[in-house]
Scaffold this motif. Sequence first.
Motif, PDB file in Angstrom:
ATOM      1  N   ALA A 107       0.787  -1.109   0.068  1.00 32.17           N
ATOM      2  CA  ALA A 107      -0.084  -0.078  -0.217  1.00 32.17           C
ATOM      3  C   ALA A 107       0.923   1.215  -0.043  1.00 32.17           C
ATOM      4  O   ALA A 107       1.930   1.389   0.640  1.00 32.17           O
ATOM      5  CB  ALA A 107      -0.981   0.214   1.251  1.00 32.17           C
ATOM      6  N   GLN A 108       0.715   2.112  -0.824  1.00 35.34           N
ATOM      7  CA  GLN A 108       1.503   3.332  -1.042  1.00 35.34           C
ATOM      8  C   GLN A 108       0.527   4.668  -0.920  1.00 35.34           C
ATOM      9  O   GLN A 108      -0.533   4.522  -1.463  1.00 35.34           O
ATOM     10  CB  GLN A 108       2.348   3.322  -2.187  1.00 35.34           C
ATOM     11  N   PHE A 109       1.196   5.596  -0.274  1.00 35.00           N
ATOM     12  CA  PHE A 109       0.534   7.053  -0.207  1.00 35.00           C
ATOM     13  C   PHE A 109       0.813   7.620  -1.607  1.00 35.00           C
ATOM     14  O   PHE A 109       1.954   7.784  -2.067  1.00 35.00           O
ATOM     15  CB  PHE A 109       0.667   7.806   0.866  1.00 35.00           C
ATOM     16  N   VAL A 110      -0.336   8.267  -2.194  1.00 37.09           N
ATOM     17  CA  VAL A 110      -0.063   9.281  -3.353  1.00 37.09           C
ATOM     18  C   VAL A 110      -0.811  10.415  -3.144  1.00 37.09           C
ATOM     19  O   VAL A 110      -1.963  10.541  -2.565  1.00 37.09           O
ATOM     20  CB  VAL A 110      -0.316   8.511  -4.699  1.00 37.09           C
ATOM     21  N   ASN A 111      -0.545  11.617  -3.878  1.00 36.93           N
ATOM     22  CA  ASN A 111      -1.354  12.814  -3.369  1.00 36.93           C
ATOM     23  C   ASN A 111      -1.193  13.360  -5.088  1.00 36.93           C
ATOM     24  O   ASN A 111      -0.347  13.749  -5.677  1.00 36.93           O
ATOM     25  CB  ASN A 111      -0.509  13.685  -2.730  1.00 36.93           C
ATOM     26  N   THR A 112      -2.651  13.369  -5.652  1.00 36.67           N
ATOM     27  CA  THR A 112      -2.926  13.820  -6.885  1.00 36.67           C
ATOM     28  C   THR A 112      -3.023  15.369  -7.102  1.00 36.67           C
ATOM     29  O   THR A 112      -3.333  15.784  -8.246  1.00 36.67           O
ATOM     30  CB  THR A 112      -4.046  13.140  -7.350  1.00 36.67           C
TER      31      THR A 112
END
Lengths: 355, 602
Positions: free
Chosen positions: B565-570
């Motif tokens: 699980a990875q955090f991304v910010n769009t």
Amino acid sequence: MTLAIRSRPPGGAAVRRGRLPGGAVARRVAGHLVRGLVMVWVVATISFVIIREIPGDPVAGQYESLIQKGMSPEQAERAAAVLYGFLPTGSLWEQYVGYMGSLLHLDLGQSLSTPGVPVTTLIGAAARWTVLPVLAGTLLSFLLGVVMGVYAAIKRSGRLGDVLALSGSLLHGVPVYVIGLLLTAIFATLWPIMPSGGPVEIEAVPGLNPGYVGSLAHHAVLPVVTYTLASYGGWILAMKSNVVAVLGDDFILAAELRGLRRGVVFRYLARNAILPLFTVLALSIGMLFGGSIFIEEIFNYPGLGLLLVNSISTRDYALMGGTFLVITVGIVVANIAADLLYTAIDPRVRSGGSA
Amino acid sequence: MKRLTAIVAMASIVTATACGTTGKSETDRSGGTYTTIDGTKQINASAPTNPFNPVGSVFNGYNGMALAWPKNDPTDPNRFYPAIARSWTAAPDGSAVVIHLQPNARWSDGKPLTSEDVRVSIGLAYSQGGTAYALDPKAAGAAAEIQVVDAKTISITQGANRSQMFLNNLLSTVIVPAHVYGRLLPAGFWKTLKIAQGADGPAAERAKSVITGMADKVISFRPPHDVSAGPFVLERVNPGAALLKRNPYFYDSAAVVPDKVKVLNYTSNEQIWNYLIAGKLDNAPFTSVPTAVMDRIRQTGGSRIVRGYSPVVTSLAFNQALKPYDNVHVRRALAYLIDRNQVTRIASPEGGTPAATTSGIHAKAARAWLGKGFDSLTRYGFDPVKAAAELKAAGMTRRGGTWAMPDGTPWKVEIHVPASFSDWVSAAQSISSQLNDHGIDAKVITAADYTLYLGDLAAGKYGIGFWLMGLGPAPYNIYQRLFGQANGWQMFGGRLKHVAPGSQGNWMGGAETAQVTGAGTVNPGELTARLNFAAPDEQKRIVGVLARVANEQLPVIQLWDYVNAQFVNTSRYTAFPPDDSEALRLSSGVWMQLGMIRRRQA
């Protein structure tokens, strides 16, 4: 203790009359140096033995940590094997002799966790991130604590005195990491006006330019404030206690009876009450070589404290020993400086303790 | 007060002088600055920009480049994305690989990247060891002949003892510029290598010493500035972050959008949480996050989580040399008593899925390897009645509501766990609570740090402890954790040997052979070792047998399979890899090379 000395504030004629002859000063300094060197040797020996007795295989630890981080077993094994090549070899006695020989040449060895990099390089790089912020925090908390301590003592019967004393008690009781985490939560997360990590913004070009200097100062604010608040409580309570004790002395009564201005009386008070704190201040400055581990961890400030913690978790013997030693030398030097400073500023000590 | 102001001003100036010397702040261009965290390492500003240094200031996919990037295939370790190698062809028997380099590949100083760079990199890799670059002529999967075909083509031949991992190990080679690193190879290196890889003897031993003796020099090498073949070049690094700028000579520069990449350092999970809540990170690896913090992260504009396969499994491992864990019925009883759903929900609700059963493999890979065979494995679902029956079969007795050992002495279960792994500690507490509810006197004991924990585990001090396994995609890596060195099987001079429980790191203490349904008596360690060399069909058969051994003998209880699980910010960039993308276990730098990561249009 004679009334003649007690009735005279320090720093006056008695100070000049109490000067020690040059030979006595040299003997005192030499004595301190010899004791300091013996202390450093003892601590270096003890830390050498303790460090090597710490259980845990650094290679296995490194391998499993790399696996944990998602590296393939093949890559992890290779990286751990590379580190293994830097483990100390030979009997404990051979290692000790080698260690002491290297120390005489100011060589603290090669780091295990950062292969190929001398321990002195790592300690030097870390020291600059510890010394200035912690020094700033120590001095600020000292100045603030001393000034507020005097006011708290003078106004001890009023509301201001109560509030100041309460602020000292509260802050003295709150652990430093709680203060750090609270400040981070408020100023870096909820109201993000402060950076939450690192010693300087990486995009600022290093140099004596406004962008870089401003970034350094910006990043240092929260660590320095944390250290100031964490230490302030101790200083204000100690200073208040000292001032209250001095307030009962004859020379204060005499000064008031002579009708001296409040400012002069205040100076008399402060000078006499502050003396015992100087020793603690000097030792605090010595302790700063160890950094404040919690503060450095919370703010990702890469100082000596963090270096020591990381070296322990990776079982980096050379780095652990080097960092211990630097911290020890710092404390020993501060101890000697405190003693000499006390001798210089307190006529009672200079006159051989006859006061 | 004036004095105080002066002191503060002076301190600022002194601080600046101590930490640097001149310049101005830089501004972004249209591609912007991409901010991320490298979960695989802590930034160390003192480390050289050298990929051979284990903590070097080199970031995979940004300024660090391999021949190719591994895909995250659950069963095939030989699937790769092209990188410096545009393509490759392997002989059907795996004896040789021909690598074709990117025709436009250049170093960041403008010099072309050629086969000679690859050859020098391989030469330097021999000083560091590794399967493909082993000096032992008996080692499986070692490169024997490296031949430059032309400026952009290189051929590598495998030694006589072939391994299925040869291509994988070869393509993972990190490539450095020959015009910077070439001088580290001593004169006559290739001749020395030939002697070292030849027959045994004093000359070969001397040659090996020469090559391994290069290791320190190679690791310590400190290039004056970064010369990269990747999409970025290291601009500067300080203890808090690294700044990388675009490499204009990168072979597919048009695919890469950000002008700069900022890699932030971290010393604790809390820092990553704060960065995520403040919306500072475009991408971050997953870290254990309490529910309240996770809610805050979700509220941050543009924040979301991408999930994919991660070939790692958490298990509860037994020391079978200690009573009563030498009895398979006791191990099975504990498997029936541990509610894995509840444990996972408490310990790792976002980063794990409860193990469907214990096979030694992550469920996704297990289904691919075993097919229908997966469903025939015992599930060990939560069942106190079966647990009680198993305990009775082991001779355990229940007195006053508490289970005791067959000889009547109290059974005290101690679950050991390193204090620094919060998810493991939570899991251990949940398991302890569950066991206590069913009459087993269990408690959690934490070790001060991971190194200490591993040391005591290897010394056989723990009856039950946490253990990572399922390290795919290579099947050998998967089962080596259960039937390898920790369980007594060791490789000496190319020959497998089983050592007694309690000696030479054999802390799992399992029997050398086991009776397995449908396969009779098997030696799981031997089968595991064969996985390195076996053809794909045979690998599949072996994996089937080993999964059954793991399922029936229970050297461990599989608790949860990790989720990548990875955090991304769009908010600033889009086109991140989607859920289950094969690229998810690679860095953002590789995503950029692959044409992912686009600037968000206002």
